[in-house]
Every structure is written in C-alpha cells, then in structure tokens.
Design an enzyme around this catalytic site. Sequence first.
Site, PDB file in Angstrom:
ATOM      1  N   SER A  15      -3.379   1.966   9.061  1.00 60.70           N
ATOM      2  CA  SER A  15      -3.098   1.264   7.723  1.00 60.70           C
ATOM      3  C   SER A  15      -1.534   1.397   7.546  1.00 60.70           C
ATOM      4  O   SER A  15      -1.144   2.403   7.827  1.00 60.70           O
ATOM      5  CB  SER A  15      -3.965   1.835   6.742  1.00 60.70           C
ATOM      6  OG  SER A  15      -3.348   1.217   5.360  1.00 60.70           O
ATOM      7  N   LYS A  75      -6.249   8.291   7.495  1.00 61.84           N
ATOM      8  CA  LYS A  75      -5.622   7.385   8.459  1.00 61.84           C
ATOM      9  C   LYS A  75      -4.480   8.162   9.206  1.00 61.84           C
ATOM     10  O   LYS A  75      -4.576   8.174  10.588  1.00 61.84           O
ATOM     11  CB  LYS A  75      -5.034   6.329   7.946  1.00 61.84           C
ATOM     12  CG  LYS A  75      -6.087   5.203   7.224  1.00 61.84           C
ATOM     13  CD  LYS A  75      -7.045   4.794   8.234  1.00 61.84           C
ATOM     14  CE  LYS A  75      -7.920   3.630   7.757  1.00 61.84           C
ATOM     15  NZ  LYS A  75      -9.055   3.574   8.455  1.00 61.84           N
ATOM     16  N   TYR A 109      -7.055   8.808   1.116  1.00 60.19           N
ATOM     17  CA  TYR A 109      -7.265   7.739   2.098  1.00 60.19           C
ATOM     18  C   TYR A 109      -6.350   7.590   3.184  1.00 60.19           C
ATOM     19  O   TYR A 109      -6.586   7.567   4.341  1.00 60.19           O
ATOM     20  CB  TYR A 109      -7.573   6.366   1.552  1.00 60.19           C
ATOM     21  CG  TYR A 109      -7.834   5.103   2.144  1.00 60.19           C
ATOM     22  CD1 TYR A 109      -8.864   4.932   3.132  1.00 60.19           C
ATOM     23  CD2 TYR A 109      -6.617   4.194   2.447  1.00 60.19           C
ATOM     24  CE1 TYR A 109      -8.557   3.832   4.046  1.00 60.19           C
ATOM     25  CE2 TYR A 109      -6.579   3.135   3.495  1.00 60.19           C
ATOM     26  CZ  TYR A 109      -7.527   2.951   4.093  1.00 60.19           C
ATOM     27  OH  TYR A 109      -7.437   2.068   4.941  1.00 60.19           O
TER      28      TYR A 109
HETATM   29  P1  NAD Z   1     -14.874  -2.663   4.647  1.00 61.59           P
HETATM   30  O1  NAD Z   1     -15.542  -1.915   3.868  1.00 61.59           O
HETATM   31  O2  NAD Z   1     -15.581  -4.106   4.451  1.00 61.59           O
HETATM   32  O3  NAD Z   1     -15.688  -2.331   6.255  1.00 61.59           O
HETATM   33  C1  NAD Z   1     -15.893  -1.075   6.713  1.00 61.59           C
HETATM   34  C2  NAD Z   1     -17.443  -1.241   6.907  1.00 61.59           C
HETATM   35  O4  NAD Z   1     -17.653   0.435   7.622  1.00 61.59           O
HETATM   36  C3  NAD Z   1     -18.174  -1.348   6.090  1.00 61.59           C
HETATM   37  O5  NAD Z   1     -19.290  -2.415   6.648  1.00 61.59           O
HETATM   38  C4  NAD Z   1     -19.078  -0.076   5.758  1.00 61.59           C
HETATM   39  O6  NAD Z   1     -20.449  -0.529   5.556  1.00 61.59           O
HETATM   40  C5  NAD Z   1     -19.008   0.505   7.076  1.00 61.59           C
HETATM   41  N1  NAD Z   1     -19.225   2.014   7.126  1.00 61.59           N
HETATM   42  C6  NAD Z   1     -18.585   2.692   6.176  1.00 61.59           C
HETATM   43  N2  NAD Z   1     -18.955   4.071   6.453  1.00 61.59           N
HETATM   44  C7  NAD Z   1     -19.901   3.983   7.435  1.00 61.59           C
HETATM   45  C8  NAD Z   1     -20.690   4.981   8.129  1.00 61.59           C
HETATM   46  N3  NAD Z   1     -20.621   6.257   7.914  1.00 61.59           N
HETATM   47  N4  NAD Z   1     -21.381   4.492   9.293  1.00 61.59           N
HETATM   48  C9  NAD Z   1     -21.281   3.244   9.471  1.00 61.59           C
HETATM   49  N5  NAD Z   1     -20.766   2.207   9.060  1.00 61.59           N
HETATM   50  C10 NAD Z   1     -19.979   2.652   7.972  1.00 61.59           C
HETATM   51  O7  NAD Z   1     -13.515  -2.671   5.079  1.00 61.59           O
HETATM   52  P2  NAD Z   1     -12.455  -3.604   5.691  1.00 61.59           P
HETATM   53  O8  NAD Z   1     -11.364  -4.013   4.700  1.00 61.59           O
HETATM   54  O9  NAD Z   1     -13.129  -4.531   6.651  1.00 61.59           O
HETATM   55  O10 NAD Z   1     -11.665  -2.327   6.531  1.00 61.59           O
HETATM   56  C11 NAD Z   1     -12.127  -2.040   8.184  1.00 61.59           C
HETATM   57  C12 NAD Z   1     -11.380  -0.947   8.344  1.00 61.59           C
HETATM   58  O11 NAD Z   1      -9.832  -1.456   8.140  1.00 61.59           O
HETATM   59  C13 NAD Z   1     -11.274   0.246   7.503  1.00 61.59           C
HETATM   60  O12 NAD Z   1     -11.331   1.500   8.417  1.00 61.59           O
HETATM   61  C14 NAD Z   1     -10.240   0.346   6.582  1.00 61.59           C
HETATM   62  O13 NAD Z   1      -9.823   1.512   6.240  1.00 61.59           O
HETATM   63  C15 NAD Z   1      -9.218  -0.476   7.507  1.00 61.59           C
HETATM   64  N6  NAD Z   1      -8.152  -1.154   6.832  1.00 61.59           N
HETATM   65  C16 NAD Z   1      -8.321  -1.906   5.831  1.00 61.59           C
HETATM   66  C17 NAD Z   1      -7.370  -2.691   5.242  1.00 61.59           C
HETATM   67  C18 NAD Z   1      -7.706  -3.680   4.048  1.00 61.59           C
HETATM   68  O14 NAD Z   1      -6.867  -4.053   3.206  1.00 61.59           O
HETATM   69  N7  NAD Z   1      -8.956  -4.134   4.014  1.00 61.59           N
HETATM   70  C19 NAD Z   1      -5.933  -2.260   5.231  1.00 61.59           C
HETATM   71  C20 NAD Z   1      -5.625  -1.433   6.317  1.00 61.59           C
HETATM   72  C21 NAD Z   1      -6.650  -0.974   6.953  1.00 61.59           C
HETATM   73  C1  WQD Z   2      -1.041  -5.768  -4.118  1.00 55.58           C
HETATM   74  C2  WQD Z   2      -0.104  -5.830  -5.003  1.00 55.58           C
HETATM   75  C3  WQD Z   2      -0.394  -4.299  -6.848  1.00 55.58           C
HETATM   76  C4  WQD Z   2      -4.164  -6.314  -8.106  1.00 55.58           C
HETATM   77  C5  WQD Z   2      -3.851  -1.592  -0.573  1.00 55.58           C
HETATM   78  C6  WQD Z   2      -4.092  -0.114  -0.051  1.00 55.58           C
HETATM   79  C7  WQD Z   2      -3.404  -0.429   1.469  1.00 55.58           C
HETATM   80  C8  WQD Z   2      -4.309  -1.320   2.334  1.00 55.58           C
HETATM   81  C9  WQD Z   2      -4.218  -2.486   1.623  1.00 55.58           C
HETATM   82  C10 WQD Z   2      -6.218  -0.243   3.294  1.00 55.58           C
HETATM   83  C11 WQD Z   2       0.284  -4.719  -5.623  1.00 55.58           C
HETATM   84  C12 WQD Z   2      -0.647  -6.070  -7.197  1.00 55.58           C
HETATM   85  C13 WQD Z   2      -2.983  -5.786  -7.626  1.00 55.58           C
HETATM   86  C14 WQD Z   2      -4.252  -6.764  -9.486  1.00 55.58           C
HETATM   87  C15 WQD Z   2      -1.601  -6.918  -9.230  1.00 55.58           C
HETATM   88  N1  WQD Z   2      -5.721  -0.832   2.534  1.00 55.58           N
HETATM   89  N2  WQD Z   2      -1.529  -6.106  -8.036  1.00 55.58           N
HETATM   90  N3  WQD Z   2      -2.708  -6.901  -9.833  1.00 55.58           N
HETATM   91  O1  WQD Z   2      -1.902  -1.576  -2.792  1.00 55.58           O
HETATM   92  O2  WQD Z   2      -0.453  -3.018  -1.549  1.00 55.58           O
HETATM   93  O3  WQD Z   2      -2.514  -2.040  -0.510  1.00 55.58           O
HETATM   94  O4  WQD Z   2      -4.731  -2.689   0.274  1.00 55.58           O
HETATM   95  O5  WQD Z   2      -5.738   0.435   4.193  1.00 55.58           O
HETATM   96  O6  WQD Z   2      -3.795   1.104   1.766  1.00 55.58           O
HETATM   97  O7  WQD Z   2      -3.377   0.671  -0.949  1.00 55.58           O
HETATM   98  O8  WQD Z   2      -2.920  -3.935  -2.108  1.00 55.58           O
HETATM   99  O9  WQD Z   2      -4.193  -5.729  -3.045  1.00 55.58           O
HETATM  100  O10 WQD Z   2      -4.307  -3.538  -4.330  1.00 55.58           O
HETATM  101  O11 WQD Z   2      -2.130  -4.846  -4.249  1.00 55.58           O
HETATM  102  O12 WQD Z   2      -0.456  -7.204  -9.757  1.00 55.58           O
HETATM  103  O13 WQD Z   2      -4.985  -6.931 -10.283  1.00 55.58           O
HETATM  104  O14 WQD Z   2      -0.827  -6.723  -6.036  1.00 55.58           O
HETATM  105  O15 WQD Z   2       0.320  -4.067  -7.791  1.00 55.58           O
HETATM  106  O16 WQD Z   2       1.908  -4.835  -6.042  1.00 55.58           O
HETATM  107  P1  WQD Z   2      -2.008  -2.677  -1.692  1.00 55.58           P
HETATM  108  P2  WQD Z   2      -3.262  -4.525  -3.426  1.00 55.58           P
END
Ligand code: NAD
Ligand code: WQD
Length: 336
Positions: free
Chosen positions: A124, A152, A148
């Site tokens: 991330s 990572k 979190y």
């Molecule tokens: P998500 O929660 O939709 O998907 C994660 C999946 O992992 C879920 O289906 C959950 O049920 C499963 N899971 C959790 N713990 C588990 C376990 N112990 N065994 C088996 N399955 C398990 O999240 P996402 O948004 O699809 O994110 C996927 C990956 O990408 C995650 O590792 C997340 O940290 C990373 N990521 C997400 C974002 C984002 O903004 N969505 C940004 C950067 C990184």
């Molecule tokens: C985006 C912008 C908020 C909600 C997060 C995690 C990051 C990654 C992606 C996993 C920010 C603003 C939000 C609202 C708002 N996930 N906002 N009103 O914080 O950039 O990233 O998701 O790895 O680790 O931190 O994403 O979508 O929460 O926010 O004004 O109701 O929207 O302040 O500027 P963020 P976000």
Amino acid sequence: MAVLLTGGAGYIGSHTALTLLEQGEDIVVADNLCNSSEESLRRVQEITGKKLRFYQADVASRSDMEELFSREPIESVIHFAGLKAVGESVEQPLRYYRVNLDCTLTLLECMAGHGVKNLVFSSSATVYGDGRPPFREGDPTPGCTNPYGWTKLMIEQIITDAAAADSGLSAVLLRYFNPVGAHPSGRIGEDPRGIPNNLMPYIAQVASGRREKLTVYGDDYPTPDGSCIRDYLHVCDLAEGHGRALAYARAHSGVEIINLGRGQGVSVLEMVEAWGRANGPIPYEIGPRRSGDIPVSCANVDKARELLGWEARRDVEDMCRDSWNWQRNNPLGYEK
Ligand code: NAD
Ligand code: WQD
C-alpha cells in the site's frame, strides 16, 4: 497449473479473479469471508462464463492451507488476504499484526514446502507515510502512522528476506494508491461493512440516499482548493496490473517493489465535482480534518510503465460512473 488468490472474494481480489479468468488462467481462491461474500465469486463466474475453485479457508491456518496446496496444482500466488481498515488497526493493533503477519508467514511456508516460486503481494502507498510526493519506489519508508501500514512494511521485509534466502523465489510487491470504482457490469464492486471509511463508497451511499451528505475532511490543507489530494485508480486497471505483475514474476526472480497508481492527483472537491458531472450532484459540507490524513499522496508510475508495460487507462469519470452503476444496482451490496 493454477494461480491462488488469497482473499480473492474481496473487493480487489474479485476484480482480479475476473480479469485473470478472462485471460485464461486457472484460478483457485482461498478466503475466510471475514470481510466478503461468496456471492462476489458466483458473479465473477457468471460474468466470465468460467469456473474457479473456492476454498473457505483461513490463510493463517497451516492445516487449511496445507490441504489446499496438496489438492491444487498451485504455480503462483497473489496474496490479498488480510485486514485493511486503518482506524480499526489503531484500536486493535494486535489483531492486525496477528492476522496480516500470520497469513503471510503461513503462505510463505506452504509455498516453500510445495515448491511454489511466484508471488504478487498487495502492499500500500501508506508505507510512504508523510514523505514527499510524488512517491517513488526507492523513497525512504521511515515508518507508518498506523499499525495497518506497519503490517505492510513488515510483510515487504519478510518477503524480501525470504527471497534473499531462496534465489528461485520471485516476488512483486505492489504498492496500490487509492483503488476505487467497480466492474462496468455493475455486478461486482466494493461492499464495505457498516459506515464506509473511504471517500468513494461514502459518496456512492450519499447518492443512493443511504447517507445524508458527505463531509469533506478539511479545506485548509496546503493544496490549490484546500482539500486533500489522492491518486485514485480504477479497480479494473488495478486488476490488469496484477495480470502484468504475475507475468513479470513468472519471468524473473528476486523482488521488485512497484507503485500502481495513475500518477495524477485529484482533490476531494475535484472528486465531488467529477461525481456530479458523471452522475449528478451530491450534497456535502466542509468539516474538520481527519486525524492521520496527509495533504497529498500521489505516485510516480515510471517503474510500472517500464517493467510491467502497464498504465492506467480509465479516468476519474469512469471511476464515478462505474461506482454509481454498482451502488444503484446493489444498494445493500451483496446482501439480497
Ligand atoms: P477486502 O477486505 O475486500 O479483501 C480482503 C479479503 O481477505 C477479504 O475477502 C477477507 O475476507 C479476506 N481475509 C481476511 N483475513 C483472512 C484470513 N485470515 N484468511 C482468509 N481470508 C482472509 O480488501 P481489498 O480492498 O480487496 O484489499 C485487498 C488487499 O489489498 C488487502 O491486503 C489490502 O490491505 C490491500 N490494499 C487495499 C487498498 C484499498 O484501498 N482497498 C489499498 C492498498 C492495499
Ligand atoms: C481519501 C480522501 C479523506 C472520506 C486509505 C488508506 C490507505 C489505502 C487506501 C489501504 C482523504 C477524504 C474521506 C470522507 C473525506 N488503503 N474523505 N470524507 O485515507 O487516502 O487511504 O485507503 O491500504 O492505506 O489510508 O483514502 O478514501 O479514506 O480518503 O473528505 O467521508 O477523502 O480525508 O483526503 P485514504 P480515503
């Protein structure tokens, strides 16, 4: 030979499963459904007209994963499984360290035991902390502002050390920026439990009438319009990026860290305007800053272009249109 998607029933995993099935890959999913529904995978198979194999399994459990690895001809792994809510990780740090690290350790042990050498990992942009954007992969990562993010960084280190000890292991660590949007069919998308933490699902729920209005967290940041800037990326572009990363991992060994973003910053207020252009306006108010937010997060995407031949094709209005298509067709997500 099959590709294992851990956490493949979730938001990014289900879109990636769809893309890889369309590319002709044989797909196995392991997910304990703690933050997802098997319905996402049923729909992936319906859209593609292709089958995958699903195991309701805890990726941290050695016995669950040993069973899967001994039954399936796994050749590569894309590791999505884990917990991802930043705020929750501050309240429950031990749970986050336990789940995210144990899933990875168990997976790496099983891969080693079964001779599986190719890995793509969901890292991330949060690992850049409050560094200087646009972020490049070689930038320092001195620390994160939440548990979190630390998981990572720690997992990146664990995989790097594992690859140093096993010259056959090939890993691509993808640092995603802000994935949003949904498949254009409107059949799969992001299904947050409870009140959404993230901007796009919150906007979509305001548009559907489930929430009254959006609160923009701060308009006094040092940005042109005062709201925070992020690098939003369509989840279908992200899914395609995983296809490229998988091909790269298969063809190389060692570890590469690669940003996946569009390389373009969009402010919260610009996103609200783009939503209005694509789907009609939503009500919003300006509120106080949210603790932990940095003013600007944006990727340098040169490395993805050079090593993977990948770049995002979809723009912000595509993201808004597809999010709304998913939301209005599924106002309660995958629940009936
Ligand atoms: P998500 O929660 O939709 O998907 C994660 C999946 O992992 C879920 O289906 C959950 O049920 C499963 N899971 C959790 N713990 C588990 C376990 N112990 N065994 C088996 N399955 C398990 O999240 P996402 O948004 O699809 O994110 C996927 C990956 O990408 C995650 O590792 C997340 O940290 C990373 N990521 C997400 C974002 C984002 O903004 N969505 C940004 C950067 C990184
Ligand atoms: C985006 C912008 C908020 C909600 C997060 C995690 C990051 C990654 C992606 C996993 C920010 C603003 C939000 C609202 C708002 N996930 N906002 N009103 O914080 O950039 O990233 O998701 O790895 O680790 O931190 O994403 O979508 O929460 O926010 O004004 O109701 O929207 O302040 O500027 P963020 P976000």
